[in-house]
Design an enzyme around this catalytic site. Structure first.
Site, short mmCIF file in Angstrom:
data_model
loop_
_atom_site.label_atom_id
_atom_site.label_comp_id
_atom_site.label_asym_id
_atom_site.label_seq_id
_atom_site.Cartn_x
_atom_site.Cartn_y
_atom_site.Cartn_z
N GLY A 169 0.84 -1.19 0.00
CA GLY A 169 0.00 0.00 0.00
C GLY A 169 0.88 1.23 0.00
N CYS A 180 5.85 0.04 7.56
CA CYS A 180 5.49 1.24 6.78
C CYS A 180 6.69 1.66 5.96
CB CYS A 180 5.08 2.35 7.75
SG CYS A 180 4.59 3.87 6.91
N LEU A 181 6.44 1.98 4.69
CA LEU A 181 7.54 2.37 3.79
C LEU A 181 8.24 3.65 4.25
CD1 LEU A 181 5.88 1.52 0.36
CD2 LEU A 181 7.66 0.21 1.53
N HIS A 187 -4.49 1.14 7.53
CA HIS A 187 -3.15 1.76 7.63
C HIS A 187 -3.06 2.95 6.67
CE1 HIS A 187 1.41 1.35 8.08
NE2 HIS A 187 1.30 2.13 7.03
N HIS A 197 -2.88 7.17 7.24
CA HIS A 197 -1.90 8.09 6.64
C HIS A 197 -2.58 9.38 6.18
CE1 HIS A 197 2.08 6.33 6.40
NE2 HIS A 197 1.63 5.18 5.92
#
Ligand code: CO
Length: 161
Positions: free
Chosen positions: A46, A90-91, A132, A136
């Site tokens: 995502g 999380c990226l 998630h 953001h």
């Protein structure tokens, strides 16, 4: 299509509430295509627009199942139920993984790239990924929900978004 640079924590854009999208135009379509390329390049499941520095309510999820790529513009959670606890990454936080408890089921309302409103129901991991990403868009980061950070030997198969 192009790969965009991922914004790493800390950054102001990651912690603010994003603006709703008003124009469903070619620029939005290009942005969504770029977000997809960027997510795939980084092996994510995502990606939200603030993670590439854009404070607009746009996010994508693709957990590599039959749902395909879910594009969420101006999404809203309209129902939740149950509970699940699982690993999350999380990226925007490389090498940081933690256990997060979230509702097991979610129903959302959002717009697609053409400006058409849709509703979607999801459970388990897909529901986790959707929540998630919507977090953001509200400037909420998964670290604020982590109950326990994971050690290196617990990270097998954990994906970031
Ligand atoms: Co994330």
């Amino acid at each position: 299509m192009a790969i965009r640079k991922i914004v790493m924590y800390p950054a102001e854009v990651l912690e603010k509430k994003c603006r709703p999208v008003e124009k469903f135009d070619k620029k939005l379509a290009k942005l969504l295509d770029d977000m997809y390329d960027t997510m795939i390049e980084h092996d994510g499941v995502g990606l939200a627009a603030p993670q590439i520095g854009i404070d607009e309510q746009i996010a994508i999820v693709d957990i590599d199942d039959e749902s395909g790529t879910i594009e969420m513009i101006n999404p809203r959670i309209i129902n939740i139920s149950g509970e699940q606890t699982g690993p999350e990454g999380c990226l925007s936080f490389p090498d940081l993984f933690g256990e997060v408890t979230r509702p097991n089921y979610v129903k959302i309302e959002a717009f697609n790239r053409k400006g058409k409103k849709y509703t979607l129901e999801a459970e388990e991991f897909l529901a986790r990924a959707i929540q998630h990403e919507i977090d953001h868009l509200n400037g909420v980061l998964f670290t604020s929900k982590v109950s326990r950070y994971l050690e290196e030997d617990e990270l097998k198969g954990v994906e970031s978004e």
